[in-house]
Design an enzyme around this catalytic site. Sequence first.
Site, PDB file in Angstrom:
ATOM      1  N   HIS A   9      -3.032   7.006   2.779  1.00 22.01           N
ATOM      2  CA  HIS A   9      -3.512   5.743   2.212  1.00 22.01           C
ATOM      3  C   HIS A   9      -4.943   5.496   2.690  1.00 22.01           C
ATOM      4  O   HIS A   9      -5.264   5.696   3.857  1.00 22.01           O
ATOM      5  CB  HIS A   9      -2.594   4.601   2.660  1.00 22.01           C
ATOM      6  CG  HIS A   9      -3.130   3.261   2.325  1.00 22.01           C
ATOM      7  ND1 HIS A   9      -3.603   2.946   1.074  1.00 22.01           N
ATOM      8  CD2 HIS A   9      -3.283   2.137   3.079  1.00 22.01           C
ATOM      9  CE1 HIS A   9      -4.025   1.698   1.068  1.00 22.01           C
ATOM     10  NE2 HIS A   9      -3.840   1.194   2.270  1.00 22.01           N
ATOM     11  N   CYS A  30       0.813  -1.228   0.000  1.00 22.05           N
ATOM     12  CA  CYS A  30       0.000   0.000   0.000  1.00 22.05           C
ATOM     13  C   CYS A  30       0.848   1.281   0.000  1.00 22.05           C
ATOM     14  O   CYS A  30       0.322   2.359  -0.245  1.00 22.05           O
ATOM     15  CB  CYS A  30      -0.963   0.000   1.173  1.00 22.05           C
ATOM     16  SG  CYS A  30      -2.006  -1.461   1.210  1.00 22.05           S
ATOM     17  N   ASN A  61     -10.184  -0.067   0.063  1.00 23.10           N
ATOM     18  CA  ASN A  61      -8.719  -0.005   0.056  1.00 23.10           C
ATOM     19  C   ASN A  61      -8.211  -0.581  -1.263  1.00 23.10           C
ATOM     20  O   ASN A  61      -8.351  -1.771  -1.512  1.00 23.10           O
ATOM     21  CB  ASN A  61      -8.200  -0.810   1.255  1.00 23.10           C
ATOM     22  CG  ASN A  61      -6.684  -0.814   1.365  1.00 23.10           C
ATOM     23  OD1 ASN A  61      -5.991  -0.385   0.456  1.00 23.10           O
ATOM     24  ND2 ASN A  61      -6.197  -1.324   2.480  1.00 23.10           N
TER      25      ASN A  61
END
Length: 320
Positions: free
Chosen positions: A246, A113, A276
């Site tokens: 993020h 990520c 996500n």
Amino acid sequence: MRSRIAGTGSYLPAQVLTNDDLARRGVDTSDEWVRSRTGILQRHIAAEGELSSDLAYHASRRALEAAGMAAGEIDTIIVATTTPDFVFPSTACILQDRLGLRGGPAFDVQAVCSGFVYALSIADAMIRAGTARNALVVGAETYSHILDWSDRRTCVLFGDGAGAAVLVPSAEPGIVATRLHADGSQRGILSVPGQVRDGKVAGRPFLQMDGQAVFKFAVRALTDVADEALADAGLPRTAIDWLIPHQANLRIMDATAKRLGVPHERVVVTVDRHANTSAASVPLALDEAVRDGRIRPGQHVMLLGVGGGFTWGSALLRWS
Ligand code: UT7
């Protein structure tokens, strides 16, 4: 010589699955649980046969268009992905071919990520060193391929998508400061522990996570690495005009913003609609805030990544 972002683009697959859709498809969950624990309302899911390079290609085309540049002007391609099309060739090489380019360096970055922040930092360093001129930096993911749809603790959290940025040389710093970190001793709290071996997949090729350990790690790491970039730039926390962390969980984002003293309305949020998307989450959110006019020339934008490895990083931008 410094670098700046000349254009951004993004792409989301057409299919949208709401939390209720997941429950209807047999996931033992509810819209109320997912919404209240994560802020996620829906996610986009790639079509059968749609791969990370396909999403990357569409996002890249849009970024080139926004930059007013032809694909032929790009010499360096870096794709951040944890869900490459194949073991090899890299997704970046596939993207290079689809864009009709030859000869310049093209490679993937595997930092989960944090991948886009890593890739941006590498491209910035290459431009500053004179080894790249115009770089295409992409985050592209098809997490739907590595989810165990019977594991409600993980499958509700992720989605597919891609975001891209064109980085060009600049006399003024557009990328003001970047900081990257990793701590491999924490690799067990978020992983896909499968290997391709002897013609078979060995191990478990699905995402597994200790959610609470990740949560605690993420808030501290994101705050610290934002402070490091600010210190490098000699700027106070109040200089942050837009915070783009993020997009994993709204509660992690809120906690990070609170610790940094950034008001909620200065945080770019897409996790509600995208879930996500790992390495794609930061460039997707950046592109949205650039296109809707929130991010304006002269403003400071703080990009923050955190994810498997464990990895984390920041990139402080001065928009131009
Ligand atoms: O890119 C980085 C990737 N990951 C992250 O950033 C994730 C970080 N962690 C988190 O966001 C949160 O820890 C989660 C959203 C993953 C979990 O939230 P939580 O508040 O830590 O919940 P929990 O894991 O403590 O689970 C609470 C309860 C459990 O039930 P019991 O044992 O209390 O009866 C779970 O089984 O919620 C249950 N649960 C669910 N219930 C309905 C877990 N997942 C679900 C679900 N639907 N999808």
